[in-house]
Design a protein around this motif. Structure first.
Motif, PDB file in Angstrom:
ATOM      1  N   LYS A   1      15.737 -15.105 -22.540  1.00 18.24           N
ATOM      2  CA  LYS A   1      15.326 -13.716 -22.338  1.00 18.24           C
ATOM      3  C   LYS A   1      13.803 -13.651 -22.453  1.00 18.24           C
ATOM      4  CE  LYS A   1      18.910 -10.999 -21.597  1.00 18.24           C
ATOM      5  NZ  LYS A   1      19.452 -10.033 -22.540  1.00 18.24           N
ATOM      6  N   VAL A   2      13.148 -13.436 -21.310  1.00 19.93           N
ATOM      7  CA  VAL A   2      11.689 -13.409 -21.280  1.00 19.93           C
ATOM      8  C   VAL A   2      11.162 -12.132 -21.918  1.00 19.93           C
ATOM      9  CG1 VAL A   2       9.664 -13.460 -19.766  1.00 19.93           C
ATOM     10  CG2 VAL A   2      11.681 -14.832 -19.207  1.00 19.93           C
ATOM     11  N   LYS A   3      11.886 -11.040 -21.735  1.00 21.90           N
ATOM     12  CA  LYS A   3      11.459  -9.777 -22.337  1.00 21.90           C
ATOM     13  C   LYS A   3      12.678  -8.915 -22.627  1.00 21.90           C
ATOM     14  CE  LYS A   3      10.965  -6.654 -18.432  1.00 21.90           C
ATOM     15  NZ  LYS A   3      10.150  -5.601 -17.834  1.00 21.90           N
ATOM     16  N   ARG A   4      12.477  -7.915 -23.449  1.00 21.11           N
ATOM     17  CA  ARG A   4      13.521  -6.942 -23.760  1.00 21.11           C
ATOM     18  C   ARG A   4      13.175  -5.614 -23.099  1.00 21.11           C
ATOM     19  NH1 ARG A   4      18.104  -9.421 -25.711  1.00 21.11           N
ATOM     20  NH2 ARG A   4      17.451 -11.199 -26.982  1.00 21.11           N
TER      21      ARG A   4
ATOM     22  N   ALA B   1      19.355 -11.386  -0.771  1.00 21.34           N
ATOM     23  CA  ALA B   1      19.038 -12.339  -1.838  1.00 21.34           C
ATOM     24  C   ALA B   1      17.764 -13.123  -1.568  1.00 21.34           C
ATOM     25  CB  ALA B   1      20.207 -13.310  -2.041  1.00 21.34           C
ATOM     26  N   ALA B   2      17.340 -13.199  -0.298  1.00 26.82           N
ATOM     27  CA  ALA B   2      16.142 -13.969   0.021  1.00 26.82           C
ATOM     28  C   ALA B   2      14.860 -13.217  -0.326  1.00 26.82           C
ATOM     29  CB  ALA B   2      16.135 -14.331   1.514  1.00 26.82           C
ATOM     30  N   GLU B   3      14.972 -11.931  -0.627  1.00 30.69           N
ATOM     31  CA  GLU B   3      13.789 -11.179  -1.021  1.00 30.69           C
ATOM     32  C   GLU B   3      13.312 -11.660  -2.394  1.00 30.69           C
ATOM     33  OE1 GLU B   3      14.473  -6.975  -0.774  1.00 30.69           O
ATOM     34  OE2 GLU B   3      15.485  -7.150   1.156  1.00 30.69           O
ATOM     35  N   ASP B   4      12.096 -11.272  -2.740  1.00 28.01           N
ATOM     36  CA  ASP B   4      11.531 -11.699  -4.014  1.00 28.01           C
ATOM     37  C   ASP B   4      12.135 -10.868  -5.140  1.00 28.01           C
ATOM     38  OD1 ASP B   4      10.101 -12.724  -6.058  1.00 28.01           O
ATOM     39  OD2 ASP B   4       8.130 -12.144  -5.313  1.00 28.01           O
ATOM     40  N   ILE B   5      13.207 -11.364  -5.717  1.00 29.11           N
ATOM     41  CA  ILE B   5      13.920 -10.636  -6.770  1.00 29.11           C
ATOM     42  C   ILE B   5      13.035 -10.447  -7.996  1.00 29.11           C
ATOM     43  CG2 ILE B   5      15.932 -10.729  -8.320  1.00 29.11           C
ATOM     44  CD1 ILE B   5      17.354 -12.327  -6.079  1.00 29.11           C
ATOM     45  N   TYR B   6      12.127 -11.375  -8.224  1.00 31.95           N
ATOM     46  CA  TYR B   6      11.292 -11.314  -9.426  1.00 31.95           C
ATOM     47  C   TYR B   6      10.387 -10.084  -9.453  1.00 31.95           C
ATOM     48  CZ  TYR B   6      12.851 -16.071 -10.230  1.00 31.95           C
ATOM     49  OH  TYR B   6      13.631 -17.170 -10.448  1.00 31.95           O
ATOM     50  N   ARG B   7      10.118  -9.515  -8.291  1.00 27.14           N
ATOM     51  CA  ARG B   7       9.270  -8.311  -8.275  1.00 27.14           C
ATOM     52  C   ARG B   7       9.985  -7.128  -8.917  1.00 27.14           C
ATOM     53  NH1 ARG B   7      11.088  -4.854  -4.341  1.00 27.14           N
ATOM     54  NH2 ARG B   7      12.478  -5.778  -2.785  1.00 27.14           N
ATOM     55  N   LEU B   8      11.292  -7.254  -9.135  1.00 27.70           N
ATOM     56  CA  LEU B   8      12.080  -6.169  -9.725  1.00 27.70           C
ATOM     57  C   LEU B   8      12.184  -6.287 -11.242  1.00 27.70           C
ATOM     58  CD1 LEU B   8      15.019  -6.164  -7.126  1.00 27.70           C
ATOM     59  CD2 LEU B   8      12.908  -4.819  -7.065  1.00 27.70           C
ATOM     60  N   HIS B   9      11.423  -7.195 -11.834  1.00 31.43           N
ATOM     61  CA  HIS B   9      11.587  -7.478 -13.262  1.00 31.43           C
ATOM     62  C   HIS B   9      11.243  -6.288 -14.158  1.00 31.43           C
ATOM     63  CE1 HIS B   9       7.227  -8.159 -12.944  1.00 31.43           C
ATOM     64  NE2 HIS B   9       7.191  -7.909 -14.237  1.00 31.43           N
ATOM     65  N   SER B  10      10.464  -5.342 -13.642  1.00 36.88           N
ATOM     66  CA  SER B  10      10.100  -4.180 -14.459  1.00 36.88           C
ATOM     67  C   SER B  10      11.031  -2.991 -14.219  1.00 36.88           C
ATOM     68  CB  SER B  10       8.650  -3.772 -14.177  1.00 36.88           C
ATOM     69  OG  SER B  10       8.479  -3.436 -12.810  1.00 36.88           O
TER      70      SER B  10
ATOM     71  N   LEU C   1      17.678 -11.542 -13.077  1.00 30.43           N
ATOM     72  CA  LEU C   1      17.272 -10.350 -13.821  1.00 30.43           C
ATOM     73  C   LEU C   1      17.777 -10.354 -15.258  1.00 30.43           C
ATOM     74  CD1 LEU C   1      17.710  -7.702 -10.991  1.00 30.43           C
ATOM     75  CD2 LEU C   1      15.562  -8.617 -11.901  1.00 30.43           C
ATOM     76  N   TYR C   2      18.769 -11.191 -15.540  1.00 29.95           N
ATOM     77  CA  TYR C   2      19.230 -11.355 -16.923  1.00 29.95           C
ATOM     78  C   TYR C   2      18.065 -11.753 -17.826  1.00 29.95           C
ATOM     79  CZ  TYR C   2      21.659 -13.428 -20.936  1.00 29.95           C
ATOM     80  OH  TYR C   2      22.075 -13.747 -22.205  1.00 29.95           O
ATOM     81  N   ARG C   3      17.162 -12.586 -17.303  1.00 31.92           N
ATOM     82  CA  ARG C   3      16.013 -13.058 -18.096  1.00 31.92           C
ATOM     83  C   ARG C   3      15.088 -11.913 -18.490  1.00 31.92           C
ATOM     84  NH1 ARG C   3      19.324 -16.803 -15.573  1.00 31.92           N
ATOM     85  NH2 ARG C   3      18.886 -18.867 -16.423  1.00 31.92           N
ATOM     86  N   PHE C   4      15.127 -10.822 -17.713  1.00 35.56           N
ATOM     87  CA  PHE C   4      14.230  -9.695 -17.974  1.00 35.56           C
ATOM     88  C   PHE C   4      14.981  -8.493 -18.551  1.00 35.56           C
ATOM     89  CE2 PHE C   4      12.567 -12.250 -14.491  1.00 35.56           C
ATOM     90  CZ  PHE C   4      11.309 -12.568 -14.979  1.00 35.56           C
ATOM     91  N   ASP C   5      16.238  -8.734 -18.946  1.00 35.64           N
ATOM     92  CA  ASP C   5      17.053  -7.700 -19.589  1.00 35.64           C
ATOM     93  C   ASP C   5      17.275  -6.501 -18.664  1.00 35.64           C
ATOM     94  OD1 ASP C   5      18.597  -6.909 -21.755  1.00 35.64           O
ATOM     95  OD2 ASP C   5      16.971  -5.781 -22.695  1.00 35.64           O
ATOM     96  N   VAL C   6      17.462  -6.789 -17.369  1.00 35.64           N
ATOM     97  CA  VAL C   6      17.677  -5.726 -16.384  1.00 35.64           C
ATOM     98  C   VAL C   6      19.129  -5.775 -15.901  1.00 35.64           C
ATOM     99  CG1 VAL C   6      16.996  -4.771 -14.149  1.00 35.64           C
ATOM    100  CG2 VAL C   6      15.275  -5.845 -15.629  1.00 35.64           C
ATOM    101  N   PRO C   7      19.915  -4.744 -16.166  1.00 37.53           N
ATOM    102  CA  PRO C   7      21.302  -4.724 -15.675  1.00 37.53           C
ATOM    103  C   PRO C   7      21.353  -4.418 -14.181  1.00 37.53           C
ATOM    104  CG  PRO C   7      20.813  -2.685 -16.822  1.00 37.53           C
ATOM    105  CD  PRO C   7      19.590  -3.553 -16.966  1.00 37.53           C
ATOM    106  N   ILE C   8      22.477  -4.731 -13.568  1.00 31.22           N
ATOM    107  CA  ILE C   8      22.648  -4.469 -12.139  1.00 31.22           C
ATOM    108  C   ILE C   8      23.936  -3.680 -11.911  1.00 31.22           C
ATOM    109  CG2 ILE C   8      21.344  -6.508 -11.405  1.00 31.22           C
ATOM    110  CD1 ILE C   8      24.983  -6.765 -10.907  1.00 31.22           C
ATOM    111  N   ILE C   9      23.971  -2.990 -10.786  1.00 29.86           N
ATOM    112  CA  ILE C   9      25.224  -2.447 -10.259  1.00 29.86           C
ATOM    113  C   ILE C   9      25.458  -3.180  -8.952  1.00 29.86           C
ATOM    114  CG2 ILE C   9      26.445  -0.432  -9.371  1.00 29.86           C
ATOM    115  CD1 ILE C   9      24.788   1.319 -11.178  1.00 29.86           C
ATOM    116  N   GLY C  10      26.436  -4.054  -8.933  1.00 33.43           N
ATOM    117  CA  GLY C  10      26.691  -4.882  -7.766  1.00 33.43           C
ATOM    118  C   GLY C  10      27.749  -4.283  -6.864  1.00 33.43           C
TER     119      GLY C  10
END
Length: 373
Positions: free
Chosen positions: A242-245, A261-270, A289-298
């Motif tokens: 977990k990089v951040k909470r 999925a090919a988009e830059d998912i990391y830009r959504l970390h905030s 996004l788990y690493r950035f403590d961001v939940p998803i609705i899939g």
């Protein structure tokens, strides 16, 4: 000597060799490292190497190599850990061929394997590559040998006059996912696989089974320049970091929309929440996004492909599963009505947003099941 290291893929990081080899190369000069590719970024975070390997920008490996050359590097070292010798060498060949500046390039491939190798892609670094190979107890492999190994005197791709384009894949095993620009377009049914495209659209996979939904999502491409991968995007079993909470007491929350999925998912970390559309997109985005403590609705339809060995989801995530083919329809409706065509929105109440989303789904009338984390 100024040495630029291009680290590609999660396996070279997960294995511990990226950190070890970066340290090893310091005996030859000043070393700087940056990532080439996308999936390796998660591995860099998990290994606590973000201060050692620059992951600030999303670049192709060839682009990272060219950037080092532009910055005055005397040598570029490409580190990779392919799933086989032939896939690793094929990757190195493509990186060097696609680089515009053709820097002095040495590839270190599969350093933890019996068939691990060092490849001098330019003649001027042959002697140094030989020394590195001896130090690391790896085989020194000539680029001409790789070309014979890969192509057997045949071109790796060809285009007929009618616009039909072929691209033969190397190092494929049976029953592996085939990714083109980050999207699963099919599954291999043999170890001899060729992609066929007509007017930029994949129409056939010789030696494989096409996934129409993935091809539709991919759209038109330049097959010769597309990024093609097979197998798992990340092969190792890992302990995610977990990089951040996430800050949970806020006046406004940012919700983002992702359908590729090919988009830059990391830009959504905030973001505070991300709505993802499609099975593979949901799996990859949730894991990152788990690493950035961001939940998803899939928004999914149960046609999920195994693209990573283990997938992680943040607490508070929802997976809404429809019957086949409904995920894109529902996703489009949510994007139009809830996001009003934008890629993100702000809300004061995340639970209210979820209720609005479920109301849109109910209005469509498709049956679904919900799984929560």
């Amino acid at each position: 000597m100024k040495i630029g290291v291009v680290v590609h893929g999660p396996q070279i990081v997960d294995s511990g060799y990226a950190a070890e080899l970066i340290e090893f190369l310091k005996k030859y000069g000043e070393v700087r490292a940056r990532l080439g590719g996308t999936m390796g970024r998660t591995a860099v975070y998990d290994a606590h190497l973000e201060d050692t390997i620059d992951i600030s920008e999303k670049r192709l490996p060839s682009e990272s190599a060219d950037l080092f050359a532009e910055e005055g590097a005397d040598l570029v070292v490409l580190m990779n850990y392919g799933k086989s010798r032939v896939t690793g060498h094929g990757f190195g060949y493509k990186v060097f061929r696609r680089s515009k500046r053709k820097p002095d390039l040495i590839q270190i491939e599969r350093p933890g394997e019996d068939d691990g190798s060092v490849v001098p892609w330019t003649e001027s670094v042959h002697e140094l590559a030989g020394e590195i190979a001896r130090e690391l107890h790896l085989e020194l492999v000539d680029p001409d040998e790789i070309c014979r190994e890969l192509f057997h005197d045949e071109p790796c791709r060809d285009t007929e006059s009618n616009g039909t384009e072929y691209r033969r894949l190397v190092g494929v095993s049976e029953n592996e996912n085939i990714f083109v620009n980050g999207i699963v377009v099919g599954v291999s049914t043999s170890d001899e696989v060729t992609l066929v495209a007509e007017d930029g659209v994949i129409t056939e996979i010789i030696g494989g089974r096409i996934k129409e939904h993935g091809v539709e999502k991919l759209g038109r491409i330049n097959l010769s320049e597309a990024v093609v991968k097979t197998g798992l995007l990340r092969r190792a079993s890992v302990k995610p970091r977990k990089v951040k909470r996430r800050e949970k007491e806020k006046k406004k929350f940012r919700v983002s929309f992702l359908n590729h999925a090919a988009e830059d998912i990391y830009r959504l970390h905030s973001s505070d929440l991300v709505v993802t559309v499609g099975d593979d997109t949901t799996l990859v985005a949730a894991d990152i996004l788990y690493r950035f403590d961001v939940p998803i609705i899939g928004i999914t339809d149960g046609d999920i492909d195994r693209v990573v060995r283990e997938g992680f989801r943040c607490l508070g995530s929802l997976i809404i599963e429809f019957e086949g083919g409904w995920d894109d329809i529902v996703g489009k409706k949510i994007h139009e009505e809830l996001f009003r065509g934008r890629d993100s929105l702000e809300t004061e109440d995340v639970e209210s947003f979820k209720r609005d989303l479920l109301q849109i789904i109910d209005n469509i009338g498709a049956s679904y099941t919900i799984r929560s984390t």
